[in-house]
Motif scaffolding. Structure first.
Motif, PDB file in Angstrom:
ATOM      1  N   GLU A 175       0.828  -1.219   0.000  1.00 24.69           N
ATOM      2  CA  GLU A 175       0.000   0.000   0.000  1.00 24.69           C
ATOM      3  C   GLU A 175       0.854   1.257   0.000  1.00 24.69           C
ATOM      4  OE1 GLU A 175      -2.670  -0.144   3.278  1.00 24.69           O
ATOM      5  OE2 GLU A 175      -2.924  -2.305   3.105  1.00 24.69           O
ATOM      6  N   GLY A 176       1.941   1.248  -0.696  1.00 24.74           N
ATOM      7  CA  GLY A 176       2.814   2.410  -0.636  1.00 24.74           C
ATOM      8  C   GLY A 176       3.909   2.163   0.375  1.00 24.74           C
ATOM      9  N   GLY A 177       4.994   2.942   0.278  1.00 20.47           N
ATOM     10  CA  GLY A 177       6.236   2.543   0.932  1.00 20.47           C
ATOM     11  C   GLY A 177       6.532   3.039   2.331  1.00 20.47           C
ATOM     12  N   ALA A 178       5.781   4.047   2.818  1.00 20.20           N
ATOM     13  CA  ALA A 178       6.235   4.778   3.997  1.00 20.20           C
ATOM     14  C   ALA A 178       6.531   3.898   5.216  1.00 20.20           C
ATOM     15  CB  ALA A 178       5.206   5.837   4.366  1.00 20.20           C
ATOM     16  N   GLU A 179       5.674   2.918   5.456  1.00 20.28           N
ATOM     17  CA  GLU A 179       5.822   2.172   6.705  1.00 20.28           C
ATOM     18  C   GLU A 179       6.580   0.862   6.528  1.00 20.28           C
ATOM     19  OE1 GLU A 179       1.797   1.706   7.954  1.00 20.28           O
ATOM     20  OE2 GLU A 179       1.739   3.669   8.907  1.00 20.28           O
ATOM     21  N   LEU A 180       7.250   0.701   5.383  1.00 15.93           N
ATOM     22  CA  LEU A 180       7.904  -0.580   5.095  1.00 15.93           C
ATOM     23  C   LEU A 180       9.283  -0.675   5.708  1.00 15.93           C
ATOM     24  CD1 LEU A 180       7.369  -1.532   1.355  1.00 15.93           C
ATOM     25  CD2 LEU A 180       6.552  -2.732   3.376  1.00 15.93           C
ATOM     26  N   PHE A 181       9.623  -1.841   6.225  1.00 18.20           N
ATOM     27  CA  PHE A 181      10.986  -2.109   6.677  1.00 18.20           C
ATOM     28  C   PHE A 181      11.759  -2.780   5.545  1.00 18.20           C
ATOM     29  CE2 PHE A 181       9.094  -2.307  11.034  1.00 18.20           C
ATOM     30  CZ  PHE A 181       9.913  -1.362  11.628  1.00 18.20           C
ATOM     31  N   PRO A 182      12.780  -2.123   5.003  1.00 19.24           N
ATOM     32  CA  PRO A 182      13.605  -2.804   4.002  1.00 19.24           C
ATOM     33  C   PRO A 182      14.537  -3.809   4.686  1.00 19.24           C
ATOM     34  CG  PRO A 182      14.296  -0.505   4.291  1.00 19.24           C
ATOM     35  CD  PRO A 182      13.235  -0.765   5.300  1.00 19.24           C
ATOM     36  N   ILE A 183      14.809  -4.907   4.023  1.00 18.11           N
ATOM     37  CA  ILE A 183      15.782  -5.864   4.547  1.00 18.11           C
ATOM     38  C   ILE A 183      16.744  -6.242   3.426  1.00 18.11           C
ATOM     39  CG2 ILE A 183      14.266  -6.854   6.326  1.00 18.11           C
ATOM     40  CD1 ILE A 183      13.841  -9.234   4.408  1.00 18.11           C
ATOM     41  N   SER A 184      17.890  -6.741   3.818  1.00 15.59           N
ATOM     42  CA  SER A 184      18.830  -7.152   2.792  1.00 15.59           C
ATOM     43  C   SER A 184      18.556  -8.621   2.472  1.00 15.59           C
ATOM     44  CB  SER A 184      20.240  -6.878   3.312  1.00 15.59           C
ATOM     45  OG  SER A 184      21.020  -8.001   3.181  1.00 15.59           O
ATOM     46  N   TYR A 185      18.289  -8.894   1.189  1.00 17.70           N
ATOM     47  CA  TYR A 185      17.860 -10.229   0.771  1.00 17.70           C
ATOM     48  C   TYR A 185      18.812 -10.709  -0.318  1.00 17.70           C
ATOM     49  CZ  TYR A 185      14.599 -13.975  -0.433  1.00 17.70           C
ATOM     50  OH  TYR A 185      14.008 -15.189  -0.653  1.00 17.70           O
ATOM     51  N   TYR A 186      19.795 -11.504   0.047  1.00 22.97           N
ATOM     52  CA  TYR A 186      20.861 -11.889  -0.890  1.00 22.97           C
ATOM     53  C   TYR A 186      21.406 -10.631  -1.566  1.00 22.97           C
ATOM     54  CZ  TYR A 186      18.808 -16.359   0.218  1.00 22.97           C
ATOM     55  OH  TYR A 186      18.319 -17.423   0.904  1.00 22.97           O
ATOM     56  N   GLU A 187      21.362 -10.587  -2.915  1.00 27.86           N
ATOM     57  CA  GLU A 187      21.945  -9.423  -3.604  1.00 27.86           C
ATOM     58  C   GLU A 187      20.947  -8.285  -3.773  1.00 27.86           C
ATOM     59  OE1 GLU A 187      22.234 -12.619  -5.078  1.00 27.86           O
ATOM     60  OE2 GLU A 187      24.082 -12.841  -3.927  1.00 27.86           O
ATOM     61  N   ARG A 188      19.729  -8.466  -3.232  1.00 28.32           N
ATOM     62  CA  ARG A 188      18.693  -7.476  -3.498  1.00 28.32           C
ATOM     63  C   ARG A 188      18.160  -6.860  -2.222  1.00 28.32           C
ATOM     64  NH1 ARG A 188      14.153 -10.728  -6.327  1.00 28.32           N
ATOM     65  NH2 ARG A 188      15.238 -12.539  -5.490  1.00 28.32           N
ATOM     66  N   GLU A 189      17.326  -5.847  -2.416  1.00 26.30           N
ATOM     67  CA  GLU A 189      16.562  -5.319  -1.291  1.00 26.30           C
ATOM     68  C   GLU A 189      15.183  -5.985  -1.311  1.00 26.30           C
ATOM     69  OE1 GLU A 189      14.913  -1.212  -1.390  1.00 26.30           O
ATOM     70  OE2 GLU A 189      16.051  -0.936   0.474  1.00 26.30           O
ATOM     71  N   ALA A 190      14.696  -6.320  -0.156  1.00 28.72           N
ATOM     72  CA  ALA A 190      13.321  -6.826  -0.041  1.00 28.72           C
ATOM     73  C   ALA A 190      12.682  -6.087   1.129  1.00 28.72           C
ATOM     74  CB  ALA A 190      13.321  -8.329   0.169  1.00 28.72           C
ATOM     75  N   PHE A 191      11.464  -6.466   1.485  1.00 27.41           N
ATOM     76  CA  PHE A 191      10.766  -5.781   2.575  1.00 27.41           C
ATOM     77  C   PHE A 191      10.062  -6.786   3.465  1.00 27.41           C
ATOM     78  CE2 PHE A 191      10.916  -3.098  -1.163  1.00 27.41           C
ATOM     79  CZ  PHE A 191      11.442  -1.923  -0.663  1.00 27.41           C
ATOM     80  N   LEU A 192       9.829  -6.385   4.691  1.00 31.82           N
ATOM     81  CA  LEU A 192       8.970  -7.188   5.561  1.00 31.82           C
ATOM     82  C   LEU A 192       7.520  -6.834   5.243  1.00 31.82           C
ATOM     83  CD1 LEU A 192      10.803  -6.887   9.007  1.00 31.82           C
ATOM     84  CD2 LEU A 192      10.791  -8.834   7.413  1.00 31.82           C
TER      85      LEU A 192
END
Ligand code: ATP
Ligand code: MG
Length: 436
Positions: A175-192
């Protein structure tokens, strides 16, 4: 002090030590809650998961009596002994020991009093959560939590729902990015994942009635008594249903849970000194516009279309008691997947379930037509291309559907009557707290 290996196997829990067992040999295990040395007698209150039992060591028991005097709070012990009728003991019986095994010792002093007799502030309690959870009131909150979950599952399963699990590591925002936690996922960025929304909608096109009880992650900016960064949400999605159908389901679920808690959790409620109001459905329904009217009358004007602020919700909680719904929300403030009214697209088929000032659940009729969904994504400034994985399922026979997400932790707040959501989460996560 040496820690002996366990030699004794438990035969009874504390709650089973009753006068009827007079003369019988038993083995109980647990934690030392209190030691009282009255000269010729040492009384030990032993706590296990079911309650408390008294073990009385007379001086004539010699070595055992000396050993009992050395016990400290929260020592872990096993006791073999004979049950004796004793009117003044908890449960009307006590144990006269023949063997005492110390399975482990505990630090002294402890950072927190697990008997609950001396209070401590919330931060100290959370820092020492395992000790805190042994306190009777705190323990009762989590036993209630366990039972509420059990009742929710049994209600939904009886209604024909299938329990599902959706991924918590995701590639893009729901639903849009403001409240997302980014995480490091192998060579990429992912989110919780901040919500099971898209996946539960997809699964409703297969299993029709699905539910999930799982965590959601939100990087909440503010520090409040009702927001955490990790929360448990009861998510439901139903095919061939609209908002009215799932509101009806939700109020019946709440009523069922309250009734079951009132019937089956008397002990926990009485430890908390709580009298539960079992509110019968239907719960009152107010439109968003009507709510603005209530607030206006109470001196809080809000322009149509604006969000309702926390102070406004507080005021609303004074005006309206118990559970109620707020319906017909402005479309622009609700997520892209909520269906706008066909004849009045500025409002949508979304609802919130409230308990006084607290939002417990949000839900609504979803859009099931791909073209409209793409239009709404664009209107909300989201890129349809990042939702390809989702949008393509709308080409494969997506039925009309509706659902809601109910904040479990907030529901437990309401049932237990605690003021702070941190009280009813085992290990809360917020802006400031990442341990224990
Ligand atoms: P709020 O406006 O209270 O922040 P929300 O509308 O952002 O909540 P939803 O996306 O509707 O939350 O999530 C569904 C439900 O999950 C909420 O009604 C609430 O009960 C619970 N919830 C959402 N975010 C949180 C949070 N950060 N802490 C505790 N519960 C939450
Ligand atoms: Mg909401």
């Amino acid at each position: 002090m040496p820690c002996s290996p366990p030699k004794l196997r438990r035969t009874h829990y504390s709650k089973d030590i009753k006068p009827e067992l007079d003369g019988k040999e038993v083995v109980v295990c647990g934690w030392v809650e209190r030691v009282r040395d009255l000269g010729g007698l040492v009384f030990v209150i032993l706590r296990d998961m079911e309650g408390r039992v008294q073990v009385t060591f007379p001086k004539r028991s010699g070595g055992l009596y000396e050993k009992a005097k050395e016990l400290g709070k929260e020592y872990v012990v096993a006791v073999r002994g004979t049950v004796k009728f004793m009117e003044n003991a908890p449960g009307g019986a006590e144990i006269i020991p023949e063997e005492l095994v110390i399975l482990n010792v505990a630090a002294s002093p402890l950072p927190l009093d697990p008997s609950g007799k001396t209070d401590a502030n919330l931060d100290t309690r959370l820092d020492n959560r395992v000790l805190d959870l042994r306190r009777p009131k705190v323990n009762a909150i989590f036993r209630l939590r366990h039972n509420v979950l059990r009742f929710i599952r049994s209600f939904l399963i009886d209604e024909g729902f299938t329990e599902v699990q959706t991924p918590k590591i995701i590639a893009s925002a729901t639903e849009g990015g403001a409240e997302l936690f980014p995480i490091s996922y192998y060579e990429r960025e992912a989110f919780l994942s901040q919500s099971a929304q898209l996946y539960k909608e997809q699964l409703s096109s297969v299993f029709e009635k699905v539910f999930e009880i799982g965590p959601c992650y939100r990087a909440e900016e503010s520090r409040t008594v009702r927001h955490l960064s990790e929360v448990y949400v009861v998510d439901v999605e139903v095919a061939f249903a609209d908002a009215e159908d799932v509101m009806n389901l939700l109020e019946r679920l709440i009523y069922y849970v309250l009734r079951k808690v009132a019937d089956e959790c008397r002990r926990e409620l009485s430890v908390l000194g709580r009298k539960l109001e079992v509110q019968e459905p239907p719960f009152p329904r107010y439109t968003y516009t009507e709510i603005l009217g209530v607030l206006e009358e109470r001196g809080i004007p809000i322009a149509w279309g604006e969000d309702i602020s926390t102070p406004a919700y507080r005021e609303l909680g004074e005006a309206i008691k118990g559970f109620y719904f707020i319906t017909e929300w402005p479309t622009k403030g609700k997520p892209f997947y909520i269906k706008p009214r066909e004849n009045r697209p500025e409002v949508c088929e979304a609802f919130d379930l409230m308990y006084e000032w607290i939002e417990l659940a949000s839900g609504g009729t979803r859009i099931h037509e791909k073209e409209l969904l793409i239009k709404r994504l664009k209107e909300q400034g989201l890129a349809p291309s990042s939702f390809d994985f989702h949008l393509k399922t709308f080409d494969w026979g997506m039925p009309p559907h509706a659902g809601w997400g109910l904040g479990l932790d907030r529901l437990i707040m309401v049932i237990t009557g605690v003021e702070n959501i941190r009280e009813c989460v085992f290990y809360p996560r917020d802006r400031d707290r990442l341990t224990p």
